[in-house]
Structure formats: structure tokens, C-alpha cells
Design a protein around this motif. Sequence first.
Motif, PDB file in Angstrom:
ATOM      1  N   SER A   1      -9.991   9.767  -5.636  1.00  0.00           N
ATOM      2  CA  SER A   1     -10.664  10.841  -4.903  1.00  0.00           C
ATOM      3  C   SER A   1     -11.049  10.400  -3.503  1.00  0.00           C
ATOM      4  CB  SER A   1     -11.910  11.291  -5.678  1.00  0.00           C
ATOM      5  OG  SER A   1     -11.553  11.895  -6.907  1.00  0.00           O
ATOM      6  N   ALA A   2     -11.499   9.147  -3.374  1.00  0.00           N
ATOM      7  CA  ALA A   2     -11.852   8.639  -2.045  1.00  0.00           C
ATOM      8  C   ALA A   2     -10.622   8.570  -1.141  1.00  0.00           C
ATOM      9  CB  ALA A   2     -12.495   7.257  -2.177  1.00  0.00           C
ATOM     10  N   LYS A   3      -9.504   8.165  -1.707  1.00  0.00           N
ATOM     11  CA  LYS A   3      -8.264   8.095  -0.925  1.00  0.00           C
ATOM     12  C   LYS A   3      -7.820   9.480  -0.482  1.00  0.00           C
ATOM     13  CE  LYS A   3      -3.506   6.374  -1.191  1.00  0.00           C
ATOM     14  NZ  LYS A   3      -2.492   5.711  -2.057  1.00  0.00           N
ATOM     15  N   GLU A   4      -7.907  10.443  -1.387  1.00  0.00           N
ATOM     16  CA  GLU A   4      -7.517  11.822  -1.044  1.00  0.00           C
ATOM     17  C   GLU A   4      -8.442  12.402   0.013  1.00  0.00           C
ATOM     18  OE1 GLU A   4      -4.955  13.511  -1.917  1.00  0.00           O
ATOM     19  OE2 GLU A   4      -4.126  12.188  -3.451  1.00  0.00           O
ATOM     20  N   CYS A   5      -9.740  12.137  -0.083  1.00  0.00           N
ATOM     21  CA  CYS A   5     -10.696  12.647   0.908  1.00  0.00           C
ATOM     22  C   CYS A   5     -10.445  12.029   2.273  1.00  0.00           C
ATOM     23  CB  CYS A   5     -12.123  12.368   0.449  1.00  0.00           C
ATOM     24  SG  CYS A   5     -12.683  13.430  -0.913  1.00  0.00           S
ATOM     25  N   ALA A   6     -10.078  10.745   2.295  1.00  0.00           N
ATOM     26  CA  ALA A   6      -9.790  10.090   3.575  1.00  0.00           C
ATOM     27  C   ALA A   6      -8.580  10.740   4.242  1.00  0.00           C
ATOM     28  CB  ALA A   6      -9.545   8.605   3.347  1.00  0.00           C
ATOM     29  N   LYS A   7      -7.534  11.019   3.464  1.00  0.00           N
ATOM     30  CA  LYS A   7      -6.355  11.686   4.026  1.00  0.00           C
ATOM     31  C   LYS A   7      -6.680  13.111   4.464  1.00  0.00           C
ATOM     32  CE  LYS A   7      -3.441  11.054   0.622  1.00  0.00           C
ATOM     33  NZ  LYS A   7      -2.146  11.075  -0.116  1.00  0.00           N
ATOM     34  N   ALA A   8      -7.509  13.799   3.679  1.00  0.00           N
ATOM     35  CA  ALA A   8      -7.880  15.172   4.028  1.00  0.00           C
ATOM     36  C   ALA A   8      -8.718  15.212   5.304  1.00  0.00           C
ATOM     37  CB  ALA A   8      -8.643  15.819   2.878  1.00  0.00           C
ATOM     38  N   ALA A   9      -9.630  14.259   5.465  1.00  0.00           N
ATOM     39  CA  ALA A   9     -10.447  14.195   6.676  1.00  0.00           C
ATOM     40  C   ALA A   9      -9.577  13.943   7.903  1.00  0.00           C
ATOM     41  CB  ALA A   9     -11.505  13.106   6.533  1.00  0.00           C
ATOM     42  N   ALA A  10      -8.592  13.039   7.760  1.00  0.00           N
ATOM     43  CA  ALA A  10      -7.680  12.778   8.879  1.00  0.00           C
ATOM     44  C   ALA A  10      -6.869  14.017   9.219  1.00  0.00           C
ATOM     45  CB  ALA A  10      -6.754  11.617   8.520  1.00  0.00           C
ATOM     46  N   LEU A  11      -6.470  14.764   8.205  1.00  0.00           N
ATOM     47  CA  LEU A  11      -5.703  15.983   8.430  1.00  0.00           C
ATOM     48  C   LEU A  11      -6.552  17.055   9.112  1.00  0.00           C
ATOM     49  CD1 LEU A  11      -2.857  17.121   7.864  1.00  0.00           C
ATOM     50  CD2 LEU A  11      -3.780  18.123   5.777  1.00  0.00           C
ATOM     51  N   CYS A  12      -7.814  17.155   8.722  1.00  0.00           N
ATOM     52  CA  CYS A  12      -8.714  18.123   9.364  1.00  0.00           C
ATOM     53  C   CYS A  12      -8.884  17.803  10.845  1.00  0.00           C
ATOM     54  CB  CYS A  12     -10.074  18.110   8.664  1.00  0.00           C
ATOM     55  SG  CYS A  12     -10.078  18.852   7.019  1.00  0.00           S
ATOM     56  N   ILE A  13      -9.068  16.517  11.149  1.00  0.00           N
ATOM     57  CA  ILE A  13      -9.315  16.102  12.531  1.00  0.00           C
ATOM     58  C   ILE A  13      -8.064  16.241  13.389  1.00  0.00           C
ATOM     59  CG2 ILE A  13      -9.862  14.102  13.988  1.00  0.00           C
ATOM     60  CD1 ILE A  13     -11.806  13.200  11.833  1.00  0.00           C
ATOM     61  N   SER A  14      -6.903  15.919  12.820  1.00  0.00           N
ATOM     62  CA  SER A  14      -5.687  15.857  13.627  1.00  0.00           C
ATOM     63  C   SER A  14      -4.905  17.164  13.661  1.00  0.00           C
ATOM     64  CB  SER A  14      -4.764  14.746  13.099  1.00  0.00           C
ATOM     65  OG  SER A  14      -4.390  15.012  11.760  1.00  0.00           O
TER      66      SER A  14
ATOM     67  N   ALA B   1      -9.709  18.085  -2.039  1.00  0.00           N
ATOM     68  CA  ALA B   1      -9.090  16.760  -2.018  1.00  0.00           C
ATOM     69  C   ALA B   1      -9.706  15.851  -3.079  1.00  0.00           C
ATOM     70  CB  ALA B   1      -9.252  16.135  -0.630  1.00  0.00           C
ATOM     71  N   ALA B   2     -11.017  15.964  -3.261  1.00  0.00           N
ATOM     72  CA  ALA B   2     -11.666  15.174  -4.309  1.00  0.00           C
ATOM     73  C   ALA B   2     -11.144  15.561  -5.686  1.00  0.00           C
ATOM     74  CB  ALA B   2     -13.180  15.355  -4.235  1.00  0.00           C
ATOM     75  N   LEU B   3     -10.941  16.859  -5.903  1.00  0.00           N
ATOM     76  CA  LEU B   3     -10.379  17.306  -7.182  1.00  0.00           C
ATOM     77  C   LEU B   3      -8.924  16.871  -7.330  1.00  0.00           C
ATOM     78  CD1 LEU B   3     -11.846  20.931  -7.366  1.00  0.00           C
ATOM     79  CD2 LEU B   3     -12.704  18.862  -8.470  1.00  0.00           C
ATOM     80  N   MET B   4      -8.199  16.828  -6.208  1.00  0.00           N
ATOM     81  CA  MET B   4      -6.820  16.364  -6.256  1.00  0.00           C
ATOM     82  C   MET B   4      -6.744  14.909  -6.701  1.00  0.00           C
ATOM     83  SD  MET B   4      -4.793  18.888  -5.363  1.00  0.00           S
ATOM     84  CE  MET B   4      -3.307  18.185  -4.738  1.00  0.00           C
ATOM     85  N   GLY B   5      -7.782  14.125  -6.360  1.00  0.00           N
ATOM     86  CA  GLY B   5      -7.833  12.751  -6.838  1.00  0.00           C
ATOM     87  C   GLY B   5      -7.896  12.687  -8.356  1.00  0.00           C
ATOM     88  N   ILE B   6      -8.659  13.616  -8.951  1.00  0.00           N
ATOM     89  CA  ILE B   6      -8.737  13.680 -10.422  1.00  0.00           C
ATOM     90  C   ILE B   6      -7.381  14.064 -11.005  1.00  0.00           C
ATOM     91  CG2 ILE B   6      -9.847  14.829 -12.373  1.00  0.00           C
ATOM     92  CD1 ILE B   6     -12.276  15.272 -10.616  1.00  0.00           C
ATOM     93  N   PHE B   7      -6.719  15.060 -10.390  1.00  0.00           N
ATOM     94  CA  PHE B   7      -5.410  15.492 -10.872  1.00  0.00           C
ATOM     95  C   PHE B   7      -4.384  14.362 -10.771  1.00  0.00           C
ATOM     96  CE2 PHE B   7      -6.670  19.979  -9.264  1.00  0.00           C
ATOM     97  CZ  PHE B   7      -7.506  20.124 -10.365  1.00  0.00           C
TER      98      PHE B   7
END
Length: 367
Positions: free
Chosen positions: A31-44, A213-219
Motif C-alpha cells: 500500500s505504501a508503494k502504491e501511494c508513493a506512485k499515486a502521489a507522484a502521478l498526482c504531482i506530475s 491506491a492504498a486499496l490497490m496495495g491490498i488487491f
Amino acid sequence: MEKFLRTLKRISPGAIVFLIAAALIWAGRESAKECAKAAALCISVLIPSLFAFTAASKLLISTETYKLLGRPFSLFSRYVLRMPEEFFPVFLISQLAGYPIGAALISEMRGSGRLTREMAEELLCFCIAPGPAYIMAVASAAAPKSSEAWISVMLGVTGANLAAALVTAPFRKIPEKSCERISPRLTAEDITAAACSASESMTMICAMVLLMAALMGIFTKAGLLSGLSMLISRLTGAPPAQVYPFARSFFEISNLCGVFGDSTAILPLSAAFLSFGGLCVHMQISAVCKGFSPMKAFIWRGPSAAAAYLICRSLIPKFCVVSVISVSAPVYEEVRFSDYSPLLSIILLIMTILILSQKNVAKSKKI
């Protein structure tokens, strides 16, 4: 089936929250990895592509300039699409500003009494679109060697919404011509309010993306996405790595930036998924709909996705010069960054947090 639904109704919300919390602990690293990628996607990608359109659309509504834009299209709007002439600019803005903006504008018109509940629910069915900026990002990932590939995707998504408006037009009454005298105004307060409102909208959008993204980490930890990709791969014959971004995009549409493969097959499928929007987008739409239900629009997304696929597929020979792209590398795990500098987006997020904190302080003082 009935027994299963009864069992679901018996489950308390507290138990569901507890299970989600336990699952997040179990899949904490993913979940942490997915959130990091999602945050980068939001910013970029998301903030640079959506913020300006969001602020401009808010400004058009607050200054009532959108009513002037509807006057030249009065005959087409009232007699062909059978919608009020002042709503036609909202339809156009929803195709350009991003997913939840159309729902937010319809909700504002519903709150002011300019739309009935039935009309708001029907008009929302063809006011859901990602906007050209995000379509360009997806098309450049799917067909990087074809600079005009995004046009076929854009026309597919917009054409599907226009087709929905035309198909449902005979079931609506022809609205009367508006005789309202329009006097638009523009002040510094309007510009500031539009910027603040756009900041709040972007905060909500990015927050929902991070939550999904956090839920995607669970999936991912549970192997749900991999299993779904393998199933679709067996049904379609496409490689699992090529299908994987689409399996993720069903839940969160920003994952569509990771698509790759044969553009003649990938672009129409991308148009279909962009027209559908993903579950996260529909959660955002549900959050902004006040006084009416978005369920009818959600059901209509299926036919719209099919129409977007067919329209995009028919237009590919005209706009997509290169048809085959290498699929040797599984790039679905990478986040594709745009050429935007993240500095301005970071400053925007900081300003948004400060604005929201000031509002909370003001509310606490009033209390």
C-alpha cells in the motif's frame, strides 16, 4: 443470491472498517508503494492537467459567463439535444475540464433550482469525461510514435457522450428559450474564489486517488489484480503484462498511463476505459452530487464505453500513423512522468493545505 445479499446487509460498517484496517496492516508495504506512485502521478500529471481547467470552469459559472456561451448554440441545444441553452456550455466544459467537474457544475445548478432532480440525473449521463490533457497522456503512453493518436481517443470519448445526448433527446421536452438578461461580472474576488474552489476540488481528487491506491496495495498483495489479468488474458489472447494496466484502471483510471502494446487494439480499449472512468472516479462523482443520484449515469457508462471503443477504432486509420509498438519490456509497473516540473504542484498543495486550515480555524472561532 438473496441469502448472500442478506448476509452483506447484516455486516456492520464498523466490521468493514476493521477488516480494511487489518488488510492495510497486512499489505502495508504494498500500500505504501502504491501511494508513493499515486502521489507522484498526482504531482506530475493530474494537478498540472486538471487544475487550470477546473479553475476556469468555476470562474465561468460564478461570473455567469457560461450563459453567454450558450446563446449561439440555442437552436441546436433546444431542438436537437433538447436541453436548456444555458446547460450546453456545461456539457462542453465537462468534456474539457475532467471527470468530476461536470457533476460538480450540475450539482451547483441543481442546488440553485435551475435543474430538477430528474433532469440533473439524466444530464449527468453524458457529462463524464477525462479531459484532453489526460487523454494526451494516455495516448502518448499507448502510441508514443504517433503524435495524433490522442485525437481518435478524444473523439471516441466525446462522441460517445454526444451520442448519449442524441439518443435520449426524444424522451425530453423541448425547453423554452431563455429571455434572461445576462450581465457578466469579473472581480479579483471571483478569480481568488475560483482558484480556492479549484484547489479544494484537486485536494478531493488527489485524496481519492491516494485512498484507492492504498486499496490497490491490498488487491496486489492478495493477488486479485494478477488473477484478473490472467483471466482477461485467456479470454482475449493478449499478454498478461499488457492487460494488467487495464485491470488496475477499472478501479483507478490514472493507472491507464501504464498501457503499452499494439496501438490498433490498445487505443480503442483505452477510450472505452476513459469513457467508463473507473470506480474511484464514480466515488468522486457521488461525493459532489447533492440532491440527486448518480446511479443512472453509472449504469449508462457501459453503453458509453462500448460506443467510445467503436468510434475510436473507426478513426484510428486517420490519426494513428504507427500501428505496432514494441512490447518486449513489461513497463506496467513504472509511473510515466510528464515534462511538468513538480515544484509548482508542490507549492499548490501547500497553499491548499493552508487555505483549508484557515477555514477550519475560522469555523472553530465562530463556534
